[in-house]
Design a protein around this motif. Structure first.
Motif, short mmCIF file in Angstrom:
data_model
loop_
_atom_site.label_atom_id
_atom_site.label_comp_id
_atom_site.label_asym_id
_atom_site.label_seq_id
_atom_site.Cartn_x
_atom_site.Cartn_y
_atom_site.Cartn_z
N TYR A 93 26.33 -25.87 20.38
CA TYR A 93 25.85 -25.32 21.63
C TYR A 93 27.03 -25.03 22.55
N TYR A 94 26.92 -23.92 23.28
CA TYR A 94 27.95 -23.52 24.23
C TYR A 94 27.29 -23.18 25.56
N ASN A 95 28.03 -23.38 26.64
CA ASN A 95 27.62 -22.98 27.99
C ASN A 95 28.27 -21.61 28.20
N ALA A 100 25.56 -8.12 31.68
CA ALA A 100 24.67 -6.99 31.39
C ALA A 100 25.08 -5.82 32.27
N GLU A 101 25.29 -4.67 31.66
CA GLU A 101 25.69 -3.47 32.39
C GLU A 101 24.47 -2.60 32.71
N LYS A 102 24.63 -1.73 33.69
CA LYS A 102 23.54 -0.85 34.14
C LYS A 102 22.85 -0.12 33.00
N ASP A 103 23.61 0.19 31.97
CA ASP A 103 23.03 0.92 30.84
C ASP A 103 22.29 0.00 29.87
N GLY A 104 22.24 -1.30 30.19
CA GLY A 104 21.54 -2.27 29.36
C GLY A 104 22.40 -2.95 28.31
N LYS A 105 23.64 -2.51 28.16
CA LYS A 105 24.56 -3.12 27.20
C LYS A 105 24.90 -4.55 27.65
N CYS A 106 24.84 -5.50 26.71
CA CYS A 106 25.12 -6.90 27.04
C CYS A 106 26.24 -7.46 26.18
N SER A 107 26.92 -8.46 26.74
CA SER A 107 27.96 -9.16 25.99
C SER A 107 28.03 -10.61 26.47
N MET A 108 28.71 -11.41 25.68
CA MET A 108 28.94 -12.82 26.01
C MET A 108 30.44 -13.07 25.93
N PRO A 109 31.17 -12.73 27.00
CA PRO A 109 32.63 -12.77 26.90
C PRO A 109 33.27 -14.15 27.03
N TYR A 110 32.48 -15.15 27.42
CA TYR A 110 33.14 -16.42 27.72
C TYR A 110 32.18 -17.60 27.58
N SER A 111 32.67 -18.65 26.96
CA SER A 111 31.97 -19.94 26.95
C SER A 111 32.88 -20.97 27.62
N LYS A 112 32.30 -21.78 28.46
CA LYS A 112 33.03 -22.77 29.28
C LYS A 112 33.99 -23.58 28.41
N ILE A 113 35.22 -23.65 28.86
CA ILE A 113 36.26 -24.36 28.12
C ILE A 113 36.40 -25.81 28.59
N HIS A 114 36.42 -25.99 29.90
CA HIS A 114 36.62 -27.33 30.48
C HIS A 114 35.25 -27.96 30.73
N LEU A 118 31.67 -36.12 33.44
CA LEU A 118 30.77 -36.94 34.27
C LEU A 118 29.32 -36.51 34.10
N MET A 119 29.07 -35.29 33.62
CA MET A 119 27.71 -34.81 33.34
C MET A 119 27.43 -34.86 31.83
N ASP A 120 28.34 -35.47 31.07
CA ASP A 120 28.21 -35.58 29.61
C ASP A 120 28.18 -34.24 28.89
N GLU A 121 28.72 -33.20 29.52
CA GLU A 121 28.74 -31.89 28.85
C GLU A 121 29.41 -31.96 27.49
N ARG A 123 29.31 -34.12 25.32
CA ARG A 123 28.43 -34.69 24.29
C ARG A 123 27.44 -33.65 23.76
N TYR A 124 27.21 -32.61 24.52
CA TYR A 124 26.20 -31.61 24.16
C TYR A 124 26.76 -30.24 23.86
N PHE A 125 27.83 -29.86 24.55
CA PHE A 125 28.42 -28.53 24.38
C PHE A 125 29.77 -28.60 23.68
N ALA A 126 30.08 -27.57 22.93
CA ALA A 126 31.42 -27.39 22.38
C ALA A 126 32.19 -26.51 23.36
N PRO A 127 33.51 -26.72 23.50
CA PRO A 127 34.28 -25.85 24.39
C PRO A 127 34.46 -24.47 23.77
N GLY A 128 34.49 -23.45 24.61
CA GLY A 128 34.70 -22.09 24.14
C GLY A 128 36.15 -21.86 23.78
N ALA A 129 36.47 -20.64 23.35
CA ALA A 129 37.83 -20.32 22.92
C ALA A 129 38.39 -19.06 23.56
#
Length: 194
Positions: A93-95, A100-114, A118-121, A123-129
């Motif tokens: 799992y990643y955060n 989303a652009e006006k033309d409807g094109k979508c992307s996922m350019p980033y997943s949280k690295i840090h 204290l919220m146990d992130e 334990r649940y999320f992998a860091p992005g790259a």
């Protein structure tokens, strides 16, 4: 290029994606009515930090969120820096920040690295790259998520790669609002972000 941006400060219904989709669309529609050409919902706007139920809640919600943002971007003719949502990839799992652009094109350019321990992130999320750089309407932007803003070297690296504006969707606690404002201003001043 001058932009009119709406920062969506919505109350997130903990663990209730459908309610959050409805709330987000009302805010996006309102932003469009005010003439905004870009809107930004908060971190984890689809579910909140309901981390113990990720297996149940994810069930394609990143896909649903992408379809939702794509439809809204197209319908309201605005770009969306879609906060972040849970994304499952390669069994982890990643955060993840969505665009989303006006033309409807979508992307996922980033997943949280840090990840915020204290919220146990962690334990649940992998860091992005990735570094979070993306283009939108001919401009170079970058996104980081919440706790990432506390790492000046990380933000500087993004600025040196050409980002002119930094988006920082967050689910930041009100008790530390002064920290949030100070950190955002410091990163903007250090890197001469617009």
């Amino acid at each position: 290029m001058k932009r009119k941006i709406a920062c969506i400060q919505m109350d997130i219904a903990y663990g209730d994606p459908e309610k959050n989709f409805n709330t987000a669309e009302k805010w996006i529609e309102k932003a469009a009515a005010y003439g905004c050409d870009l809107a930004v919902p908060p971190e984890q706007w689809t579910t909140g930090y309901d981390l113990t139920r990720l297996d149940e809640l994810e069930k394609g919600y990143a896909v649903h969120a992408i379809k939702f943002l794509s439809r809204c971007a197209s319908n309201y003719q605005m770009d969306l820096v879609g906060g972040s949502t849970v994304h499952l990839s390669d069994g982890k799992y990643y955060n993840t920040l969505l665009i989303a652009e006006k033309d409807g094109k979508c992307s996922m350019p980033y997943s949280k690295i840090h990840l915020f321990q204290l919220m146990d992130e962690h334990r649940y999320f992998a860091p992005g790259a990735s570094d979070g750089l993306f283009t939108l309407g001919g401009g170079t932007f970058a996104g980081v998520i919440c706790y990432d803003i506390r790492f000046p070297e990380w933000v500087r690296k993004i600025a040196l790669r050409g980002a002119k504006t930094l988006f920082v969707p967050a689910e930041w606690p009100l008790t530390r609002l002064d920290h949030w404002r100070t950190l955002c201003m410091a990163r903007a001043i250090e890197n001469q972000f617009l």
